[in-house]
Every structure is written in C-alpha cells, then in structure tokens.
Design an enzyme around this catalytic site. Structure first.
Site: not given
Ligand SMILES: O=C(O)CNC(=O)[C@H](CS)NC(=O)CCC(=O)C(=O)O
Length: 288
Positions: A49, A130, A171
């Site tokens: 991702e 997503k 994710c």
């Molecule tokens: O953090 C960032 O800058 C980049 N991360 C992302 O782009 C994405 C959406 S904010 N991260 C997740 O979906 C983490 C899920 C997760 O960690 C869980 O389900 O526990």
C-alpha cells in the site's frame, strides 16, 4: 480433474519498502526491489500500500495525487513489468479519480487508494479501490482519518492470473472477514493484502489476521508491506508475509526493506478446503 488440466505452480514475490514523500524516489526504490524479486525467479511480484507516497497530511496528499492518465508510476511500473515479463500488483497508488483536464483545474476533494494488477505486457488488467477506511484512534496517540482524504471503493474485485483467480484487498480491509469470504466464494485462490500497517497494531494483530484469512478462505495470502520510519515519525510494521491456505507462513520479510519469494502450488487450495470444508458451509442463524 485430470493432471493435464491441473494448474501449475509459480513463484510469488512480496516487496517490503520504506516509502517517503517523493514520487520518483519511491518509484526507484520499488523498481529496484521488483528487479530483485524477478531475479529470484518471481513470476508475480507485489508492492505495498502507498507505493507511490507516504506523505502525512490531507493537503499534501491531495496536492500530490495524479490521475491515471500519464501517471509516472503507472508508466514506469508498466514498462518494468513488460521488461521483466512478470505479473505485477501495485499495492496502491494515490490516484486523483478525475480526468486530466479536471485535475489541471483544481485539487480534488478526495482521492482513491487504488490497487492495480499489471500484466506482463504492461497493460492494466484490474483496479481495486480500498473499501474500508482506516478511521481509528490508536492507543499510542496517533489518530487516522483516512476517509477525510480518500473516497472508499464500493466493489469487491477479482481478476484472472494464469495460475488461478486473484482477490484484491488493501491493508485495513484485512479486519473485515466477510470481504475475504466473498472473494473466496467468487473463486479466488490467492488474495493480495498490500499494507502500511501501523507498528503498534501490527505487533498485536498482523500475523494472526493474515493467517486467519488464509485458513478461513483456503486461499494463499500475499501481503507486501511498508516498513521502518516514514515522514513525521510514522512507523510501519513490515513483516511482508506469504501464507499458505492451511495457515503456514511460507515467508516473512522481517523488519527491513527487501523481498521475500515463495513457491506457490495452487493444488494446496483444494487440499486445504478438502480437509476442512468450512468455506462451502452456508450458515443460517436465528436470534441476536
Ligand atoms: O499510516 C500511513 O501514513 C499510511 N497508512 C495508510 O495509508 C493506511 C490508511 S491510513 N493504513 C492502514 O490502513 C493501516 C491499518 C492498520 O494498521 C490496522 O488495521 O491496524
């Protein structure tokens, strides 16, 4: 099914990288790792991702999102897939969903967190946006509101690989078991879970969730990952994983950037589902 029609095996390679705020730097980093995986014999390579960016802040993300048409990352990775003769899953790119003309006029309100499946000819075989947005307050003090910046997708997506059907997820989707069951019931043998998991939640949940999705669906789980420390001290968990349908971890990339490659035998999908046929059980509940 006779031996002559049985699907043959292949090698899958999952990339683990530390993306930053610069598109070209991220393209270069991912390209080097994709070459490394192909050099180890991978026929299908997957990137995490946010392969294009890990940038904090809604305004930064919106200002840097580009439409698909002429996108430098899509062009570079399509050319690389063609050169190496591999199938390539771009875990996600941050995409402005509008036309180039609209994009030139004003920044977007929200963008797509979009996965692409690229063929060895360099064409796009499938796209998946997503579905589940990471709107979560983590007990370590970090707050995430993905839906302020990203427009969720509304459709589950499967696509044909030469070795069987692929279900596409991203994710945080991994926490929604119904989506995985639906993909498996739609014929998926492999499910991609490109991630940028937080280090805090990853430590507690990552391996368990991925192994559970593999066991429940009888699918191979292919999970490339972000790792390390990104801009503004954002820490991701790493541990890119390849999990077999019976739940064994075939490869774990640990904490540092690199690649993992594993031999995938699609016959193991039918074997696992034959041993425990939970996927074909139609549950009916009363009450609650
Ligand atoms: O953090 C960032 O800058 C980049 N991360 C992302 O782009 C994405 C959406 S904010 N991260 C997740 O979906 C983490 C899920 C997760 O960690 C869980 O389900 O526990």
């Amino acid at each position: 099914m006779s031996d002559s029609t049985a699907a043959t095996g292949f090698k899958a390679g999952c990339i683990q990288m530390t993306a930053g705020p610069e598109l070209q730097g991220n393209i270069d980093q991912a390209s080097q790792l994709i070459r490394q995986a192909a050099g180890q014999g991978a026929d299908f390579v997957l990137t995490p991702e946010n392969t294009s960016f890990m940038i904090p802040g809604r305004r930064n993300i919106l200002a840097n999102a580009l439409p698909e048409e002429g996108h430098p990352a899509l062009e570079a990775f399509s050319a690389l897939a063609r050169e190496l003769g591999i199938w390539l899953l771009l875990g996600s790119l941050t995409i402005d969903p509008r036309t180039s003309a609209e994009a030139a006029a004003a920044p977007p309100e929200r963008v797509a967190n979009r996965s692409f499946l690229v063929t060895p000819e360099g064409t796009i075989a499938a796209r998946y946006d997503k579905i589940h947005m990471f709107d979560v307050d983590i007990p370590d003090g970090q707050t995430y509101r993905e839906s302020r910046t990203f427009r969720p997708g509304g459709d589950a997506v499967t696509a044909e690989l030469p070795w069987g059907r692929l279900g596409m997820t991203v994710c945080y989707d991994v926490r929604f078991a119904g989506l995985y069951r639906q993909l498996a019931r739609a014929g998926a043998a492999f499910i991609s879970v490109p991630a940028a998991f937080t280090r805090f939640t990853g430590r507690a949940h990552w391996h368990v969730l991925l192994r559970a999705r593999a066991i429940e669906t009888g699918c191979f789980i292919l999970a490339p990952a972000q790792c390390g420390t990104h801009a503004e001290d954002r820490q991701t968990y790493g541990h890119a994983l390849i999990v077999a349908p019976w739940g064994e971890v075939l490869a774990d990339a640990g904490e540092d950037p690199g690649v993992v490659v594993a031999e995938i035998d699609p016959a193991r999908v039918g074997e696992a589902r034959g041993m425990v046929p939970s996927l074909s059980y139609d549950s009916v509940y009363a009450g609650a």
